[in-house]
Enzyme design. Structure first.
Site, PDB file in Angstrom:
ATOM      1  N   SER A   1       3.863  23.667  37.736  1.00  0.00           N
ATOM      2  CA  SER A   1       4.871  24.557  37.293  1.00  0.00           C
ATOM      3  C   SER A   1       4.318  25.586  36.334  1.00  0.00           C
ATOM      4  O   SER A   1       3.205  25.928  36.275  1.00  0.00           O
ATOM      5  CB  SER A   1       6.191  23.834  37.228  1.00  0.00           C
ATOM      6  OG  SER A   1       7.260  24.763  37.018  1.00  0.00           O
TER       7      SER A   1
ATOM      8  N   ARG B   1      20.394  25.565  31.892  1.00  0.00           N
ATOM      9  CA  ARG B   1      19.895  24.577  32.546  1.00  0.00           C
ATOM     10  C   ARG B   1      20.457  24.251  34.059  1.00  0.00           C
ATOM     11  O   ARG B   1      19.762  23.741  35.010  1.00  0.00           O
ATOM     12  CB  ARG B   1      20.025  23.145  31.879  1.00  0.00           C
ATOM     13  CG  ARG B   1      19.497  21.672  32.182  1.00  0.00           C
ATOM     14  CD  ARG B   1      18.010  22.020  32.449  1.00  0.00           C
ATOM     15  NE  ARG B   1      17.264  20.571  32.970  1.00  0.00           N
ATOM     16  CZ  ARG B   1      16.283  20.193  32.851  1.00  0.00           C
ATOM     17  NH1 ARG B   1      15.395  21.366  32.752  1.00  0.00           N
ATOM     18  NH2 ARG B   1      15.864  19.237  33.162  1.00  0.00           N
TER      19      ARG B   1
ATOM     20  N   ASP C   1      10.131  23.286  48.306  1.00  0.00           N
ATOM     21  CA  ASP C   1      10.206  23.934  46.929  1.00  0.00           C
ATOM     22  C   ASP C   1      10.795  25.313  47.488  1.00  0.00           C
ATOM     23  O   ASP C   1      10.115  26.094  47.987  1.00  0.00           O
ATOM     24  CB  ASP C   1       8.921  23.813  46.385  1.00  0.00           C
ATOM     25  CG  ASP C   1       8.909  24.414  44.882  1.00  0.00           C
ATOM     26  OD1 ASP C   1       9.930  25.332  44.620  1.00  0.00           O
ATOM     27  OD2 ASP C   1       7.938  24.532  44.050  1.00  0.00           O
TER      28      ASP C   1
ATOM     29  N   HIS D   1      11.175  21.585  43.949  1.00  0.00           N
ATOM     30  CA  HIS D   1      10.406  21.841  43.179  1.00  0.00           C
ATOM     31  C   HIS D   1       9.778  20.613  42.220  1.00  0.00           C
ATOM     32  O   HIS D   1       8.686  20.415  41.778  1.00  0.00           O
ATOM     33  CB  HIS D   1      10.751  22.881  42.286  1.00  0.00           C
ATOM     34  CG  HIS D   1       9.404  23.513  41.154  1.00  0.00           C
ATOM     35  ND1 HIS D   1       8.572  24.028  41.414  1.00  0.00           N
ATOM     36  CD2 HIS D   1       9.918  23.443  39.681  1.00  0.00           C
ATOM     37  CE1 HIS D   1       7.827  24.330  40.388  1.00  0.00           C
ATOM     38  NE2 HIS D   1       8.387  24.139  39.449  1.00  0.00           N
ATOM     39  N   ASP D   2      11.044  19.955  41.959  1.00  0.00           N
ATOM     40  CA  ASP D   2      10.688  18.532  41.220  1.00  0.00           C
ATOM     41  C   ASP D   2       9.841  17.472  41.658  1.00  0.00           C
ATOM     42  O   ASP D   2       9.635  16.493  41.211  1.00  0.00           O
ATOM     43  CB  ASP D   2      11.964  18.137  40.606  1.00  0.00           C
ATOM     44  CG  ASP D   2      12.596  18.693  39.192  1.00  0.00           C
ATOM     45  OD1 ASP D   2      12.023  19.350  38.687  1.00  0.00           O
ATOM     46  OD2 ASP D   2      13.879  18.300  38.906  1.00  0.00           O
TER      47      ASP D   2
END
Length: 380
Positions: A164, A236, A329, A358-359
């Site tokens: 990332s 967040r 992702d 994505h994580d």
């Protein structure tokens, strides 16, 4: 200073006087001239290391964190470290980054909030930089890291790894300093930020700046319970939705209500409670102004800027390179990593299979470990 109970502090940043933990610091010997035209007169980088640097300084591996990460790649949460190591399963004796062989170093990025110079740090006048902190770029962050490497006697990295935002920096290292990078692992990143990625970041930045306690970035000395916590929390929540896959959210939460609550009577859906939890955690360990500064740095990422364009910049890379992304992702789609691999001379390409979006590059430690093993040379 991070507090785990009660009202959150104005900032979750590490600040002078807080427990040091495993950190070391490097102060740049002079001012850092920034790509956007500003100057930082004093810069310190916090960093952590594992293993021992060999006499030739040939076994150093640089590990670069994502947007809200820090230098604490490995080890438990505890005094000085609000969170456990974000790639803990990869670093240590016998692991993919075997510390009996490799000297692993992880800096907190310039502009960050866990020990490196950023908006929560003291400016030369003794007050927090706050909203006065200048705009920085991925390239600025790498220039500061290059001076750290010089100070440690590391002229060439055995490998540079990141995902990332960390992948953007690893790519900038490989393209901007090709003579200093032997191998590079680029995870879940891109050559240039897309319009959609910039849009997602822009919404998060606006959420923070719309908070009444943002105060143009000058909130750091407010009492506990004050500060742009609500805005940072919304940022967040937005970000976390993009970090996970629709399939995972549906499978985990669906339309279930949070235990003991009902949305028709002021309660929450289970997925809302999940996002609330992550918003509260971040407000207690991160700094809102750092979030703005680093999100803007990600939006400005363009490895081809000033280098004749993206294709020309990628052709500069001399490192043995492996590019990989997560098949689910939606923030950094796998196609971006495929394009990187096709444009970097001799690069390999891999896919991390994960339902987590994505994580996945943080969660699928076994798969990432195999990529690291494929990249790094075997034997001494």
């Amino acid at each position: 200073m991070t507090r785990t109970h009660g009202r959150p502090p104005a900032t979750g940043a590490w600040r002078a006087g807080d427990p040091v933990g495993r950190r070391s610091w490097f102060r740049l010997p002079g001012p850092l001239v920034l790509e956007a035209g500003g100057v930082l007169p004093q810069v310190e980088l916090a960093y952590e290391t594992w293993g021992e640097l060999d006499p030739e300084a040939s076994n150093a591996v640089l590990v670069l964190h994502a947007l809200t990460g820090d230098s604490h790649v490995a080890g438990p949460a505890g005094t000085g470290h609000p969170s456990g190591g974000w790639w803990d399963a990869l670093v240590g004796p016998g692991r993919a980054l075997d510390t009996d062989r490799w000297f692993v170093i992880a800096p907190n990025v310039l502009g960050g909030c866990q020990g490196s110079t950023g908006p929560a740090s003291a400016a030369p006048d003794g007050r927090p930089w706050g909203g006065r902190f200048p705009a920085i770029t991925v390239r600025d962050a790498v220039q500061a890291e290059a001076q750290l490497a010089d100070a440690l006697g590391i002229r060439r990295w055995a490998a540079v790894l990141g995902g990332s935002f960390g992948g953007m920096r690893a790519l900038e290292w490989a393209a901007g300093h090709p003579e200093r990078v032997s191998a590079a692992l680029l995870l879940s990143c891109c050559a240039v930020a897309s319009a959609e990625q910039i849009a997602w970041s822009g919404a998060q930045i606006e959420a923070i700046r719309s908070d009444p306690d943002w105060l143009d970035g000058h909130y750091h000395d407010l009492p506990d319970g004050r500060g742009p916590h609500a805005g940072l929390g919304v940022a967040r929540r937005i970000a976390h939705i993009t970090y996970r896959s629709p399939h995972e959210l549906e499978q985990r939460f669906g339309t279930e209500h949070q235990d003991g609550e009902h949305p028709w009577r002021g309660g929450r859906y289970a997925v809302e409670s999940y996002l609330d939890h992550h918003a509260d955690k971040l407000a207690r360990r991160f700094d809102a102004a750092s979030y703005v500064v680093l999100a803007r740095a990600m939006s400005g990422h363009d490895v081809g800027r000033g280098r004749g364009g993206v294709e020309a910049a990628l052709r500069r890379i001399a490192a043995r390179t492996l590019v990989a992304g997560v098949d689910s992702d939606r923030l950094f789609p796998l196609e971006q990593q495929r394009q990187l691999a096709e444009s970097i001379p001799g690069a390999g390409f891999g896919t991390i299979a994960s339902p987590h979006g994505h994580d996945g590059f943080l969660i699928e430690a076994d798969q990432v470990g195999r990529l690291v093993a494929d990249l790094l040379p075997s034997g001494r």
